[in-house]
Write a protein that holds these residues in place. Structure first.
Motif, PDB file in Angstrom:
ATOM      1  N   PRO A 200      49.759  35.916  35.255  1.00  0.00           N
ATOM      2  CA  PRO A 200      49.212  37.110  35.896  1.00  0.00           C
ATOM      3  C   PRO A 200      48.277  37.844  34.947  1.00  0.00           C
ATOM      4  O   PRO A 200      48.276  37.590  33.738  1.00  0.00           O
ATOM      5  N   LEU A 201      47.487  38.741  35.507  1.00  0.00           N
ATOM      6  CA  LEU A 201      46.632  39.577  34.669  1.00  0.00           C
ATOM      7  C   LEU A 201      47.427  40.789  34.200  1.00  0.00           C
ATOM      8  O   LEU A 201      47.892  41.600  35.004  1.00  0.00           O
ATOM      9  N   THR A 202      47.605  40.884  32.900  1.00  0.00           N
ATOM     10  CA  THR A 202      48.315  41.999  32.276  1.00  0.00           C
ATOM     11  C   THR A 202      47.512  42.422  31.051  1.00  0.00           C
ATOM     12  O   THR A 202      46.569  41.713  30.638  1.00  0.00           O
ATOM     13  N   ARG A 206      44.793  39.770  29.498  1.00  0.00           N
ATOM     14  CA  ARG A 206      43.368  40.095  29.650  1.00  0.00           C
ATOM     15  C   ARG A 206      42.627  39.746  28.356  1.00  0.00           C
ATOM     16  O   ARG A 206      42.950  40.227  27.281  1.00  0.00           O
ATOM     17  N   GLY A 207      41.629  38.877  28.468  1.00  0.00           N
ATOM     18  CA  GLY A 207      40.850  38.480  27.295  1.00  0.00           C
ATOM     19  C   GLY A 207      41.621  37.646  26.296  1.00  0.00           C
ATOM     20  O   GLY A 207      41.195  37.502  25.139  1.00  0.00           O
ATOM     21  N   PHE A 208      42.755  37.069  26.704  1.00  0.00           N
ATOM     22  CA  PHE A 208      43.594  36.308  25.775  1.00  0.00           C
ATOM     23  C   PHE A 208      42.838  35.127  25.173  1.00  0.00           C
ATOM     24  O   PHE A 208      42.965  34.818  23.986  1.00  0.00           O
ATOM     25  N   PHE A 209      42.041  34.468  25.997  1.00  0.00           N
ATOM     26  CA  PHE A 209      41.350  33.266  25.525  1.00  0.00           C
ATOM     27  C   PHE A 209      40.021  33.638  24.870  1.00  0.00           C
ATOM     28  O   PHE A 209      38.965  33.633  25.495  1.00  0.00           O
ATOM     29  N   THR A 210      40.111  33.971  23.614  1.00  0.00           N
ATOM     30  CA  THR A 210      38.923  34.194  22.798  1.00  0.00           C
ATOM     31  C   THR A 210      38.408  32.837  22.317  1.00  0.00           C
ATOM     32  O   THR A 210      39.091  31.810  22.453  1.00  0.00           O
ATOM     33  N   GLU A 230      39.692  37.370  34.383  1.00  0.00           N
ATOM     34  CA  GLU A 230      39.598  38.257  33.227  1.00  0.00           C
ATOM     35  C   GLU A 230      40.318  37.738  31.988  1.00  0.00           C
ATOM     36  O   GLU A 230      40.208  38.344  30.924  1.00  0.00           O
ATOM     37  N   VAL A 231      41.021  36.627  32.095  1.00  0.00           N
ATOM     38  CA  VAL A 231      41.681  36.097  30.899  1.00  0.00           C
ATOM     39  C   VAL A 231      40.685  35.418  29.966  1.00  0.00           C
ATOM     40  O   VAL A 231      40.986  35.192  28.784  1.00  0.00           O
TER      41      VAL A 231
END
Length: 313
Positions: A200-202, A206-210, A230-231
């Motif tokens: 889920p988006l939390t 959010r933005g975890f995959f840099t 948004e991940v």
């Protein structure tokens, strides 16, 4: 109970609720202002993603007993405020999990076998067999991030393909079987040929995959995202593809799904992403089949019935 439906739903939802004695108002064209004005009159809300269920709106819902989310994502719902008010939440992830799983498999096979490119070329009279030589899924190691309804359904669909399945879920333990190996994140990154995202988006995801996170995988891999755009943002995807960190991507979701509201950077990066032959897009429809549209209703009505029983009115 009085129930307000504020989004488009399969028509079966109304007779199913009315059969249980509820009074249903179906208003898919209702505006947010009208919802705020009227919500105090209702015991239940059934929603998709029209408008955020935030404190501003929920404070007006003085009689609300439940919200039914016709889908899986809960990122637009103020769960803490609902808990304070004792408002129950029902959601229908079980209704569209099979659709999501099949879509993810379909996208991956299309990517592996260049089906979109090959179809386009043949239609133009181009017969390029070598340029469309594909990869086999059999023998690959598939990593799954998140083992809720969607991740588990995806794992089930993979079983006939002769793959090794590695699953990481930060919030679940002891779910491994003889077919699904429960692993730590580092092991998944060390071995995966494919990564499918089902979280889920939390604030945490959010933005975890840099780019650095993607570069920490031990070998180039294919990415599937049917969860939340948004991940991972457009620029990170492009950079990873340019560097060969990613071999390709199946994207049912985007960091911004409103094209007219792209920033200038998003527009530039999306256009670059869209020019790639090793990226397959779909418009957030993985869980949106004719079958799931109706199954979602059955899942929600069953939860409402189990929580409140049938009305005597």
């Amino acid at each position: 109970m009085r129930i307000l439906i504020i989004d488009e739903m399969h028509s079966s939802i109304i007779p199913m609720l009315e059969k249980d004695g509820h009074h249903v108002t179906y208003s898919p064209k209702i505006t947010r202002e009208e919802i705020i004005e009227q919500v105090g009159d209702y015991d239940g809300l059934i929603i998709r993603s029209k408008t955020p269920m935030n404190r501003e709106l929920l404070e007006k819902a003085s009689n609300l007993k439940f919200i039914g989310r016709a889908g899986a994502g809960l990122d637009q719902i103020d769960l803490d405020f609902m808990a304070e008010r004792g408002i129950q939440l029902f959601h229908a992830a079980k209704g569209n999990r099979d659709a999501v799983a099949e879509h993810a498999i379909g996208g991956l096979l299309a990517l592996f076998n260049h089906l979109i490119q090959a179809d386009s070329e043949v239609r133009k009279g181009i017969w390029d067999r070598e340029g469309n030589r594909g990869h086999e899924l059999m023998g690959k190691t598939v990593g799954i991030m998140g083992f809720g309804n969607m991740g588990e359904a995806f794992a089930k669909r993979l079983r006939g393909f002769g793959v090794e399945i590695l699953v990481y879920d930060k919030y679940k333990q002891d779910f491994g079987t003889d077919r699904v190996q429960e692993v730590i994140w580092e092991k998944l990154k060390a071995e995966a040929d494919v990564l499918s995202i089902h979280v889920p988006l939390t604030p945490e995801t959010r933005g975890f995959f840099t780019l650095e996170e993607l570069k920490s995988f031990h070998k180039p891999f294919w990415l599937i995202n049917t969860a939340r755009g948004e991940v991972i943002n457009f620029k990170t995807l492009n950079d990873a593809l340019d560097l060969g960190v990613l071999k390709g991507a199946v994207l049912d979701v985007l960091e911004n799904e409103k094209f007219q509201k792209f920033t200038s950077e998003q527009k530039e990066e999306f256009e670059k992403l869209a020019s790639r032959g090793n990226v397959i897009f779909s418009p957030h429809v993985a869980g949106w089949t004719f079958e799931s549209y109706e199954k979602i209703n059955k899942v929600l009505v069953k939860q409402i019935r189990e929580a409140f029983g049938k009305s005597k009115s």
